[in-house]
Design an enzyme around this catalytic site. Structure first.
Site, PDB file in Angstrom:
ATOM      1  N   LYS A 126       2.524  -3.217   5.721  1.00  0.00           N
ATOM      2  CA  LYS A 126       2.658  -2.945   4.291  1.00  0.00           C
ATOM      3  C   LYS A 126       4.086  -2.532   3.914  1.00  0.00           C
ATOM      4  O   LYS A 126       4.549  -2.832   2.806  1.00  0.00           O
ATOM      5  CB  LYS A 126       1.653  -1.875   3.850  1.00  0.00           C
ATOM      6  CG  LYS A 126       0.196  -2.344   3.929  1.00  0.00           C
ATOM      7  CD  LYS A 126      -0.067  -3.534   3.003  1.00  0.00           C
ATOM      8  CE  LYS A 126      -1.555  -3.873   2.896  1.00  0.00           C
ATOM      9  NZ  LYS A 126      -1.780  -5.015   1.988  1.00  0.00           N
ATOM     10  N   TYR A 164      -1.098  -1.271  10.190  1.00  0.00           N
ATOM     11  CA  TYR A 164      -1.274  -1.502   8.749  1.00  0.00           C
ATOM     12  C   TYR A 164      -0.056  -1.035   7.945  1.00  0.00           C
ATOM     13  O   TYR A 164       0.451  -1.756   7.080  1.00  0.00           O
ATOM     14  CB  TYR A 164      -2.536  -0.765   8.300  1.00  0.00           C
ATOM     15  CG  TYR A 164      -2.986  -1.034   6.892  1.00  0.00           C
ATOM     16  CD1 TYR A 164      -3.712  -2.184   6.578  1.00  0.00           C
ATOM     17  CD2 TYR A 164      -2.710  -0.130   5.873  1.00  0.00           C
ATOM     18  CE1 TYR A 164      -4.148  -2.425   5.287  1.00  0.00           C
ATOM     19  CE2 TYR A 164      -3.141  -0.358   4.574  1.00  0.00           C
ATOM     20  CZ  TYR A 164      -3.853  -1.507   4.278  1.00  0.00           C
ATOM     21  OH  TYR A 164      -4.283  -1.739   3.003  1.00  0.00           O
ATOM     22  N   THR A 165       0.426   0.152   8.251  1.00  0.00           N
ATOM     23  CA  THR A 165       1.580   0.673   7.502  1.00  0.00           C
ATOM     24  C   THR A 165       2.846  -0.127   7.797  1.00  0.00           C
ATOM     25  O   THR A 165       3.657  -0.356   6.896  1.00  0.00           O
ATOM     26  CB  THR A 165       1.841   2.163   7.820  1.00  0.00           C
ATOM     27  OG1 THR A 165       1.937   2.325   9.232  1.00  0.00           O
ATOM     28  CG2 THR A 165       0.725   3.042   7.294  1.00  0.00           C
ATOM     29  N   ALA A 166       2.985  -0.572   9.055  1.00  0.00           N
ATOM     30  CA  ALA A 166       4.164  -1.393   9.391  1.00  0.00           C
ATOM     31  C   ALA A 166       4.132  -2.683   8.580  1.00  0.00           C
ATOM     32  O   ALA A 166       5.145  -3.109   8.013  1.00  0.00           O
ATOM     33  CB  ALA A 166       4.190  -1.699  10.886  1.00  0.00           C
ATOM     34  N   SER A 217       0.863  -1.178   0.000  1.00  0.00           N
ATOM     35  CA  SER A 217       0.000   0.000   0.000  1.00  0.00           C
ATOM     36  C   SER A 217       0.896   1.222   0.000  1.00  0.00           C
ATOM     37  O   SER A 217       2.012   1.195   0.515  1.00  0.00           O
ATOM     38  CB  SER A 217      -0.866   0.031   1.254  1.00  0.00           C
ATOM     39  OG  SER A 217      -1.480   1.299   1.363  1.00  0.00           O
TER      40      SER A 217
END
Lengths: 246, 78
Positions: free
Chosen positions: A158, A154-156, A141
């Site tokens: 992705k 979520y960012t970790a 993402s």
């Protein structure tokens, strides 16, 4: 373009995964539709895929589970005789501010979105090594590149997928297994439908193309990465985000 | 015993593209047969298929020479 190829798409019952599964089928690939819970939706995707004159079946598996992913890949090979394309798309979100985020919310997202990618790669690796070739496309993402408040888990995960993509690409390059990632930006799916009007407006103001993307925008790039046209590309992450992150 | 060695030798010659004479019991996959780590993993996979067995990762890591592979297969088949 992909006729005779076999693909496994995880999290393919809806959203971006569904669009990818349909796009690959449209190009002639047989497609296995993995899902976690939405059996009816998965079946509907299978029926749609079959209209393209290719083989398809649905298969339930928790991508974070080693046994389930192994069994899934075994079934794909027994149905299609090969696994040429793996698309790791399955993902969940449990958004929260770090100060409010429970350990469980962090773990669940890492499990599905990061460990799930590892498990599926490991499960297909043996088959792809034997075949002396394969394509693995991981759905990361754009927030894995840029970061996003309220999505630490979520960012970790992705961002982790991007690292995993590069290591896998290096490890399997000698066997002609090409591994790339796509990093979608703001795409209209169930996941983005949950966002408030305010959040959407905020996002739009950051997108140079001033509109949301469609799942098909992602699917077409995945189709390219799975095709012969992309035979000299590995270890890359392609942002599909209307220019949000450059 | 000899059968296992011959079969293993055949697979190694085919996979690593080496001469039969290079494949001795003492030959190290990495040092003598110029295999990289992935080649060894692949070879183990091939042996698993050929001898219809599963070699656990911990055991596979101990296989450094042709002799290690042959002895492992012999001991697990007896």
């Amino acid at each position: 373009m992909l006729s005779g190829k076999s693909a496994l798409v995880t999290g393919a019952s809806r959203g971006i995964g569904r669009a990818i599964a349909l796009e690959l089928a449209k190009q002639g690939a047989n497609v296995a539709v993995n899902y976690a819970g939405s059996e009816d939706k998965a079946q509907a995707v299978v029926e749609e895929i079959k209209q393209f004159g290719v083989k398809s079946f649905k298969i339930q598996a928790n991508v974070a589970d080693e046994k389930e992913t192994k069994a899934m890949v075994k079934e794909v090979v027994s149905e299609f005789d090969s696994v040429d394309i793996l698309v790791n798309n399955a993902g969940i979100n449990r958004d929260n501010l770090i100060m409010r985020m429970k350990e469980d919310e962090f773990d669940q997202v890492i499990d599905t979105n990061l460990k799930g990618v590892f498990q599926c790669i490991k499960a297909v690796s043996r088959q792809m090594m034997k075949q002396r070739g394969g394509r693995i496309i991981n759905v990361s993402s754009v927030v894995g590149v840029s970061g996003n408040a309220g999505q630490a888990n979520y960012t970790a995960a992705k961002a982790g997928v991007i690292g995993l993509t590069k290591s896998t690409a290096k490890e399997f390059a000698s066997r002609n297994i090409l591994v790339n990632a796509v990093a979608p930006g703001f795409i209209t799916t169930d996941m983005t439908d949950e966002l408030t009007h305010e959040q959407k407006e905020g996002m739009l103001s950051m997108i140079p193309l001033e509109k949301l993307g469609e799942p098909e925008d992602v699917a077409r790039v995945v189709r390219f990465l799975a095709s012969e046209d992309a035979k000299y590309i590995t270890g890359q992450t392609i942002n599909i985000d209307g220019g949000m992150v450059m | 015993m000899a059968d296992v060695f011959d079969k293993v030798k055949e697979i190694i010659v085919d996979k690593l593209e080496v001469e039969e004479s290079q494949v001795t019991m003492e030959a190290s996959f990495k040092d003598d047969l110029e295999a990289d780590s992935l080649d060894v993993v692949e070879l183990v996979m091939e042996l698993e298929d050929e001898f219809d067995m599963e070699i656990a990762d911990e055991e596979a890591e101990k296989i450094n020479t042709v002799g290690d592979a042959v002895n492992y297969i012999n001991s697990s088949q007896s």
